[in-house]
Design a protein around this motif. Sequence first.
Motif, mmCIF file in Angstrom:
data_model
loop_
_atom_site.group_PDB
_atom_site.id
_atom_site.type_symbol
_atom_site.label_atom_id
_atom_site.label_comp_id
_atom_site.label_asym_id
_atom_site.label_seq_id
_atom_site.Cartn_x
_atom_site.Cartn_y
_atom_site.Cartn_z
ATOM 1 N N THR A 52 61.116 77.695 52.752
ATOM 2 C CA THR A 52 62.443 77.432 53.336
ATOM 3 C C THR A 52 63.149 76.265 52.665
ATOM 4 O OG1 THR A 52 61.609 75.943 55.078
ATOM 5 C CG2 THR A 52 61.687 78.317 55.575
ATOM 6 N N THR A 60 67.420 80.096 55.440
ATOM 7 C CA THR A 60 67.199 79.029 56.431
ATOM 8 C C THR A 60 68.344 78.032 56.419
ATOM 9 O OG1 THR A 60 64.797 79.281 56.216
ATOM 10 C CG2 THR A 60 65.608 77.221 57.173
ATOM 11 N N LYS A 93 65.157 74.875 64.199
ATOM 12 C CA LYS A 93 66.595 75.158 64.190
ATOM 13 C C LYS A 93 67.171 75.211 65.608
ATOM 14 C CE LYS A 93 65.856 78.776 61.691
ATOM 15 N NZ LYS A 93 65.910 80.029 60.919
ATOM 16 N N GLY A 159 66.478 83.726 62.154
ATOM 17 C CA GLY A 159 65.760 83.748 60.894
ATOM 18 C C GLY A 159 65.882 85.029 60.096
#
Length: 320
Positions: A52, A60, A93, A159
């Motif tokens: 990521t 991401t 996140k 995602g």
Amino acid sequence: MSRFLMTRTLDENSAEAALGADVLRGLTSEPKTLPPKWFYDTRGSELFEQITRLPEYYPTRAEREILLARASEIAAASGARTLVELGSGSSEKTRHLIEAMPALDLYVPVDVSASALEGAAETLLAEHPGLRVHALLADFTRPLELPESPGPRLVLFLGGTIGNLLPGERAGFLKAVRAMLSPGDALLLGTDLVKDEATLVAAYDDAAGVTAEFNRNVLAVIDRELDADFHAADFDHVAVWDREREWIEMRLRARHDLSVKIRALDLVVPFAAGEEIRTEVSAKFRQDGVRAELAAAGLELTEWWTDAAGRFALSLATAA
């Protein structure tokens, strides 16, 4: 009263049985396949975190950009008092969204990793003294029973993980999500978007070889858990773009003729030189396609947000 609770529907025995069933089915099929969920042991999760941060891997960063820019709009549009996250992982996140939801009462992360759930809960509870966390140690691809929770609820599936499901699996999954929703609830869905082939392939075949190591790690999982004798050096990592289906496939390609013993299954798997195992599909989407798939599941697309470069989208959907 404790602010953290975990309900378990998975244990080590059920995970091992599920892995064995997937390996037996997948490696005796033509062509050979393995489901991507088995990438994520401790080492695989570490490698994915590295992925990521790679310059080639944009999803991401693009999704985080949307969350940072639109969190207050998402919070206002959903009015959620309960946040349910499928495949929550580290919940890194999600923190951006939680910060924008002062009325949030309960966070329900769902994941197959107990350590990930516990670590995320510890961080979130320290940051948000008024928040409760009810974690579910469960496989989100199976029927879920959510805990009693105040509405409205916002279900998160971030995602671009929806792209790892084949079309029939996606249809079944979205119908199952629809069945979870009560009037006033909503789904926030992350989808990677169709773009040029070079950008897509590079995201799954980085110059540093981290994705290749991540892909081959699934063989180490099978070796350890099912007493097999795969050797990672016998397989090349391959990433290809299927223009017709509009998805990336990750594969492991045998470098020479070989046989693998999987003792826990009493199975010998032959490979011809050049034969491949498909380890992941990652579908890419267009807005009209997302809208149609949601509608087929009884969901109505109400909001659509992308990053500035138009690489990734978050969509909000409610019960139609």
